[in-house]
Design an enzyme around this catalytic site. Sequence first.
Site, PDB file in Angstrom:
ATOM      1  N   SER A 437     -44.720  64.659  43.481  1.00 15.59           N
ATOM      2  CA  SER A 437     -45.350  65.793  44.169  1.00 15.59           C
ATOM      3  C   SER A 437     -44.324  66.816  44.624  1.00 15.59           C
ATOM      4  O   SER A 437     -44.692  67.907  45.059  1.00 15.59           O
ATOM      5  CB  SER A 437     -46.152  65.289  45.374  1.00 15.59           C
ATOM      6  OG  SER A 437     -45.315  64.561  46.240  1.00 15.59           O
ATOM      7  N   HIS A 458     -48.457  66.551  37.724  1.00 16.98           N
ATOM      8  CA  HIS A 458     -48.755  66.309  39.135  1.00 16.98           C
ATOM      9  C   HIS A 458     -50.264  66.349  39.377  1.00 16.98           C
ATOM     10  O   HIS A 458     -50.903  67.391  39.254  1.00 16.98           O
ATOM     11  CB  HIS A 458     -48.048  67.378  39.993  1.00 16.98           C
ATOM     12  CG  HIS A 458     -48.317  67.243  41.454  1.00 16.98           C
ATOM     13  ND1 HIS A 458     -48.356  68.337  42.310  1.00 16.98           N
ATOM     14  CD2 HIS A 458     -48.570  66.158  42.227  1.00 16.98           C
ATOM     15  CE1 HIS A 458     -48.617  67.912  43.532  1.00 16.98           C
ATOM     16  NE2 HIS A 458     -48.743  66.601  43.503  1.00 16.98           N
ATOM     17  N   GLU A 470     -50.952  69.959  37.828  1.00 13.98           N
ATOM     18  CA  GLU A 470     -49.825  70.858  37.557  1.00 13.98           C
ATOM     19  C   GLU A 470     -48.968  70.238  36.460  1.00 13.98           C
ATOM     20  O   GLU A 470     -48.562  69.086  36.558  1.00 13.98           O
ATOM     21  CB  GLU A 470     -48.962  71.035  38.813  1.00 13.98           C
ATOM     22  CG  GLU A 470     -49.580  71.922  39.874  1.00 13.98           C
ATOM     23  CD  GLU A 470     -48.651  72.085  41.079  1.00 13.98           C
ATOM     24  OE1 GLU A 470     -48.307  73.227  41.394  1.00 13.98           O
ATOM     25  OE2 GLU A 470     -48.284  71.069  41.697  1.00 13.98           O
ATOM     26  N   ASN A 508     -47.810  72.658  46.349  1.00 15.17           N
ATOM     27  CA  ASN A 508     -47.210  72.173  47.601  1.00 15.17           C
ATOM     28  C   ASN A 508     -46.276  73.206  48.220  1.00 15.17           C
ATOM     29  O   ASN A 508     -46.098  73.238  49.434  1.00 15.17           O
ATOM     30  CB  ASN A 508     -46.471  70.853  47.376  1.00 15.17           C
ATOM     31  CG  ASN A 508     -47.440  69.681  47.332  1.00 15.17           C
ATOM     32  OD1 ASN A 508     -48.544  69.756  47.845  1.00 15.17           O
ATOM     33  ND2 ASN A 508     -47.030  68.591  46.693  1.00 15.17           N
TER      34      ASN A 508
END
Length: 717
Positions: A437, A458, A470, A508
Amino acid sequence: MTNENTTQQLAPSAFTLTKRDDGIAILSMDVPGETMNTLKVEFGEQVGDMLDQIQSDSAIKGVVVISGKDNSFVAGADISMLAGCKSAEEAEAIGKGGQAVFQRIEDMTVPFVAAIHGPALGGGLELALACHMRVCSDDNKTQLGLPEVQLGLLPGSGGTQRLPRLISVQQAMKMMLTGASVRAKQAQKYGIVDDMVPRSILLEVAIEMAKKPKPNRKPVKLDAMGQFLERTPVGRKLMFKQARKQTEAKTMGNYPSPERIIDCIETGLEKGKAQGFAVEAKHFGHLVMTPESAALRSLFFATTEMKKENGVEGVAPKTLKKIGVLGGGLMGGGIAFVTATKAKLPARIKDIRSDGIAHAMKYSYDILNKKVKRKFMLHSEMQSQLSRLTGSVDYVGFDNTDVVIEAVFEDLALKQNMVADVEEHCSEHTIFASNTSSIPIGQIAAKAKRPENVIGLHYFSPVDKMPLAEVIAHEATSDQTISTTVELAKKQGKTPIVVKDGAGFYVNRILAPYMNESAEILLAGEPIEQIDKALVKFGFPVGPIKLLDEVGIDVGTKIGPILVAEFGERFESAPGFDKLLADDRKGKKNKRGFYNYEGKKPGKEVDESVYDLLGITPNSRLSENTIAERCVLLMLNEAAICLDEGVVRNPRDGDIGAIFGIGFPPFLGGPFRYMDTLGIAHVVERLTHYQQQLGDKFVPAKRLLDMAESKDTFYPK
């Protein structure tokens, strides 16, 4: 069976009328050049011509409406036609046109039967509802629904009037307010269709139905409470009042269409069908012109467009035959599940312990067994899907895997060891995809013999529900590795966005400043529920503090230092949160976090002891608007920086990533579309305002400053 004897077709028409010598006519719809049938404005005239022929031919005793496509009945209306509407009146006229055509079908003297195989959605279901009888195939592809609410619209061609008269008002309202479709068996149970049969005899059964007179329908059977709520004035008043109350609580007033749907249904039932149709068309016209619907329709077009794309233009993906998964935890179990059930590919799970493999297998079993119990799935289908899952405590059975997805905990050395293991035990063509992540993929691939095969993939938790993935390419990742990984994610039912390598990737990275600011606001004394309420009201599914509990406070605090190391002090998180981990507060997973997970309302109320732990005396000083603006502005600014640095390829991918990955409000269209709506100059002005008050973390991105000066927008005007 009787022989066909004449076929009449208008050259450019999507409709064919085939008259049989037993008096039944087959009205088939097959839109030229499209994979699925969709309704278009110009079809009104074409259908009208067909109905004229039917009306003028006394030999026709019944009509079967069927699709000429083998994969769908009618998948809905072509919503691209709405973009051309310049006013609510123009859009209202489209709704009225659809209503008129379908009313004409309902008023026909001979019976019309809809023979449904595959999706009958939106305008497709409205067409079927206008017919006098309906029969559907029992195929898994068959689903019926009115999903217009998901586009900020309502069923505008009679759906709000016909469905509540056919089935339970509460069930009809639920379908329209959620946009959820139902499978064949449910459709029969609710009374939407009169029969459900194997596809092989669908047309035959429909023809026999069409030979019968039009049914004189009795009201659907209801229990005592249902009769009170739907068939008494007092009950109906109570039902609609409660529906409005629940809708307001869910939408926070951000979505106008659910309220209008309830209004259409209530008007039709209380004041009659004619009045109901008039209100439906008027509301439809109004909703087409709302910014919420425009944003939701743009989201629909974006995801449709992305389904057709490869990871790298012109580079075809490899054929996928078998997938490996490393790690049997929550993420590994979820990844194995979507591989076996959605992608329909064999998934081989490796864990160092056999109970880890058992845990991952149970993840899939629990989800599928629930579907079997609810009769959404046959037991044999569950067994078929589970048979694609196998496990091993070593690399036996991994030599022929096309992609191995790593889902172990966030430790760089461990992940580098995994790369080495896969290179040793698998094929030289095997792709190594890391579900990290936050750790840059270039670092994971640093010691790889075949770095071109290493990529990031991800997923978001829970994997079976979250739609985004992702795909992260580092500098040495090959184009074919990118295209193959994108193809795998699509097969798993994900919407993948390709992003550039770097700490936090895209999702993120834009989430971190938003979360950090919410922490700053909390440590300044703002009550937790006030912060979360402000962002839920703004349109996020959960507030930032609750989100930290859900994700895991320990996970959240691990990402921070990685981002600070790469991007500097603007990612510095508020000091003091280490006290939470010292107190063993990890959030929901160990039932110790910001919220209380014991008692009658687990996770609903704040654990007041957290204030003492953090040395805070809660005192609400800021307005909800200020709280939301401070958090969201930092997310918007970071998104602009990401676009400038090429982390995302374009604003479309950035918007999809934020909506599908972290629940950015869909009705705002994503960070980039929202900035266009606010005006770039306004975004810069508000960032500058907070920079002067709160420091340089609010410094506007260079791209935003340049765009404000040139009066530019992210999307074409």
